[in-house]
Motif scaffolding. Structure first.
Motif, mmCIF file in Angstrom:
data_model
loop_
_atom_site.group_PDB
_atom_site.id
_atom_site.type_symbol
_atom_site.label_atom_id
_atom_site.label_comp_id
_atom_site.label_asym_id
_atom_site.label_seq_id
_atom_site.Cartn_x
_atom_site.Cartn_y
_atom_site.Cartn_z
ATOM 1 N N MET A 35 0.947 -1.251 -0.061
ATOM 2 C CA MET A 35 -0.082 0.041 -0.105
ATOM 3 C C MET A 35 0.906 1.319 0.113
ATOM 4 S SD MET A 35 -2.761 1.198 2.828
ATOM 5 C CE MET A 35 -3.949 -0.292 2.411
ATOM 6 N N GLU A 36 0.464 2.265 -0.824
ATOM 7 C CA GLU A 36 1.323 3.432 -0.928
ATOM 8 C C GLU A 36 1.450 4.177 0.659
ATOM 9 O OE1 GLU A 36 0.597 7.982 -2.334
ATOM 10 O OE2 GLU A 36 -0.815 6.828 -1.359
ATOM 11 N N GLU A 37 2.466 4.658 0.850
ATOM 12 C CA GLU A 37 2.805 5.262 2.182
ATOM 13 C C GLU A 37 1.948 6.336 2.706
ATOM 14 O OE1 GLU A 37 6.426 7.686 4.393
ATOM 15 O OE2 GLU A 37 7.092 6.417 2.472
ATOM 16 N N ARG A 38 1.522 7.067 1.875
ATOM 17 C CA ARG A 38 0.528 8.286 2.395
ATOM 18 C C ARG A 38 -0.817 7.695 2.666
ATOM 19 N NH1 ARG A 38 -0.414 12.841 -1.121
ATOM 20 N NH2 ARG A 38 -0.482 11.203 -2.666
ATOM 21 N N LEU A 39 -1.299 6.633 1.942
ATOM 22 C CA LEU A 39 -2.543 5.944 2.395
ATOM 23 C C LEU A 39 -2.426 5.184 3.565
ATOM 24 C CD1 LEU A 39 -5.467 5.895 1.214
ATOM 25 C CD2 LEU A 39 -4.973 3.759 -0.072
ATOM 26 N N ALA A 40 -1.388 4.506 3.617
ATOM 27 C CA ALA A 40 -1.136 3.617 4.834
ATOM 28 C C ALA A 40 -1.036 4.627 6.184
ATOM 29 C CB ALA A 40 0.111 2.819 4.819
ATOM 30 N N LEU B 258 -9.211 -3.793 -4.016
ATOM 31 C CA LEU B 258 -9.181 -2.976 -5.286
ATOM 32 C C LEU B 258 -7.960 -2.995 -6.214
ATOM 33 C CD1 LEU B 258 -11.205 0.079 -3.573
ATOM 34 C CD2 LEU B 258 -12.082 -1.479 -5.229
ATOM 35 N N ALA B 259 -6.878 -2.822 -5.194
ATOM 36 C CA ALA B 259 -5.508 -2.949 -6.017
ATOM 37 C C ALA B 259 -5.210 -4.165 -6.866
ATOM 38 C CB ALA B 259 -4.334 -2.480 -4.880
ATOM 39 N N ALA B 260 -5.648 -5.101 -6.138
ATOM 40 C CA ALA B 260 -5.261 -6.342 -6.786
ATOM 41 C C ALA B 260 -6.417 -6.635 -8.143
ATOM 42 C CB ALA B 260 -5.606 -7.507 -5.817
ATOM 43 N N GLY B 261 -7.429 -5.741 -8.122
ATOM 44 C CA GLY B 261 -8.113 -5.806 -9.419
ATOM 45 C C GLY B 261 -7.831 -4.963 -10.369
ATOM 46 N N GLY B 262 -6.859 -4.288 -10.051
ATOM 47 C CA GLY B 262 -6.355 -3.337 -11.154
ATOM 48 C C GLY B 262 -6.526 -1.837 -10.902
ATOM 49 N N GLN B 263 -6.985 -1.500 -9.974
ATOM 50 C CA GLN B 263 -7.329 -0.040 -9.614
ATOM 51 C C GLN B 263 -5.943 0.631 -8.910
ATOM 52 O OE1 GLN B 263 -9.989 1.475 -10.301
ATOM 53 N NE2 GLN B 263 -10.819 -0.637 -10.837
ATOM 54 N N VAL B 264 -5.758 1.902 -9.515
ATOM 55 C CA VAL B 264 -4.486 2.487 -8.659
ATOM 56 C C VAL B 264 -5.073 3.167 -7.272
ATOM 57 C CG1 VAL B 264 -3.031 4.581 -8.954
ATOM 58 C CG2 VAL B 264 -3.710 3.088 -11.022
ATOM 59 N N VAL B 265 -4.768 2.549 -6.355
ATOM 60 C CA VAL B 265 -5.085 2.934 -4.881
ATOM 61 C C VAL B 265 -4.175 3.816 -4.266
ATOM 62 C CG1 VAL B 265 -5.981 1.967 -2.986
ATOM 63 C CG2 VAL B 265 -6.489 0.945 -4.942
ATOM 64 N N GLY C 210 -8.004 8.144 -0.941
ATOM 65 C CA GLY C 210 -8.072 8.671 0.207
ATOM 66 C C GLY C 210 -9.321 9.074 0.950
ATOM 67 N N MET C 211 -10.176 9.696 -0.054
ATOM 68 C CA MET C 211 -11.775 10.105 0.343
ATOM 69 C C MET C 211 -12.631 8.959 0.673
ATOM 70 S SD MET C 211 -11.384 13.216 1.123
ATOM 71 C CE MET C 211 -13.216 13.457 1.310
ATOM 72 N N LEU C 212 -12.336 7.850 -0.273
ATOM 73 C CA LEU C 212 -13.070 6.509 -0.152
ATOM 74 C C LEU C 212 -12.605 5.872 1.071
ATOM 75 C CD1 LEU C 212 -14.423 3.951 -1.102
ATOM 76 C CD2 LEU C 212 -12.560 3.336 -2.423
ATOM 77 N N THR C 213 -11.378 5.933 1.521
ATOM 78 C CA THR C 213 -10.896 5.358 2.543
ATOM 79 C C THR C 213 -11.493 5.993 3.956
ATOM 80 O OG1 THR C 213 -8.927 4.681 1.813
ATOM 81 C CG2 THR C 213 -8.859 4.888 4.213
ATOM 82 N N ARG D 18 -10.048 7.329 -12.744
ATOM 83 C CA ARG D 18 -8.661 7.777 -12.210
ATOM 84 C C ARG D 18 -7.512 6.703 -12.516
ATOM 85 N NH1 ARG D 18 -10.587 9.886 -6.649
ATOM 86 N NH2 ARG D 18 -11.119 12.014 -7.215
ATOM 87 N N SER D 19 -8.112 5.249 -12.482
ATOM 88 C CA SER D 19 -7.039 4.216 -12.583
ATOM 89 C C SER D 19 -7.017 4.165 -14.105
ATOM 90 C CB SER D 19 -7.677 2.933 -12.050
ATOM 91 O OG SER D 19 -7.668 3.254 -10.592
ATOM 92 N N HIS D 20 -7.956 4.502 -15.021
ATOM 93 C CA HIS D 20 -7.874 4.397 -16.464
ATOM 94 C C HIS D 20 -7.358 5.289 -17.272
ATOM 95 C CE1 HIS D 20 -9.895 0.874 -14.723
ATOM 96 N NE2 HIS D 20 -9.195 0.004 -15.480
ATOM 97 N N VAL D 21 -6.918 6.247 -16.715
ATOM 98 C CA VAL D 21 -6.487 7.920 -17.372
ATOM 99 C C VAL D 21 -5.187 7.715 -18.114
ATOM 100 C CG1 VAL D 21 -5.955 10.174 -17.262
ATOM 101 C CG2 VAL D 21 -7.998 9.086 -15.860
#
Length: 124
Positions: free
Chosen positions: A1-6, A33-40, A46-49, A121-124
């Motif tokens: 997991m990305e450091e800032r999200l962690a 979500l990340a395993a499914g290909g999303q850029v998390v 962050g807002m979702l979290t 955002r993941s597919h841009v």
């Protein structure tokens, strides 16, 4: 997991207002979500979290979650993203099974909006 999200999750954990099992559940959902290909990342999720942590915490604390009528714009947006709606419903079901927290329809719609934005955002 990305450091800032962690770090966001760690702040919830350390703050003492959120049960560790909620933070663990949300971290697991972010991993799904990340395993499914999303850029998390903090920027994309962050807002979702925060939204999911706080909604689940309110439910587990027996606090009322305000029911919102889904306006036509939100309904139209969600209609264009059936995968986000399905993902939100699946996430809500996992929350119910793992935590005993049954998210109301309005919260599921908000999760759907977050997931639709994440996918864009993941597919841009």
């Amino acid at each position: 997991m990305e450091e800032r999200l962690a770090l966001r999750l760690q702040l919830f954990r350390d703050g003492g207002q959120v049960e560790s099992r909620v933070v663990d559940f949300v971290a697991g959902e972010l991993d799904v979500l990340a395993a499914g290909g999303q850029v998390v990342t903090e920027d994309t999720a962050g807002m979702l979290t925060s939204h999911l942590v706080m909604a689940l915490t309110r439910l587990l604390n027996g606090e009322a979650i305000e029911q919102f009528l889904t306006d036509e714009q939100v309904a139209a947006e969600l209609a264009g993203h059936p995968e986000a709606v399905a993902g939100a419903r699946a996430m809500a079901e996992r929350a119910r099974a793992a935590l005993g927290a049954a998210l109301p329809e309005s919260e599921i719609n908000f999760l759907g909006m977050h997931l639709a934005a994440l996918a864009q955002r993941s597919h841009v």
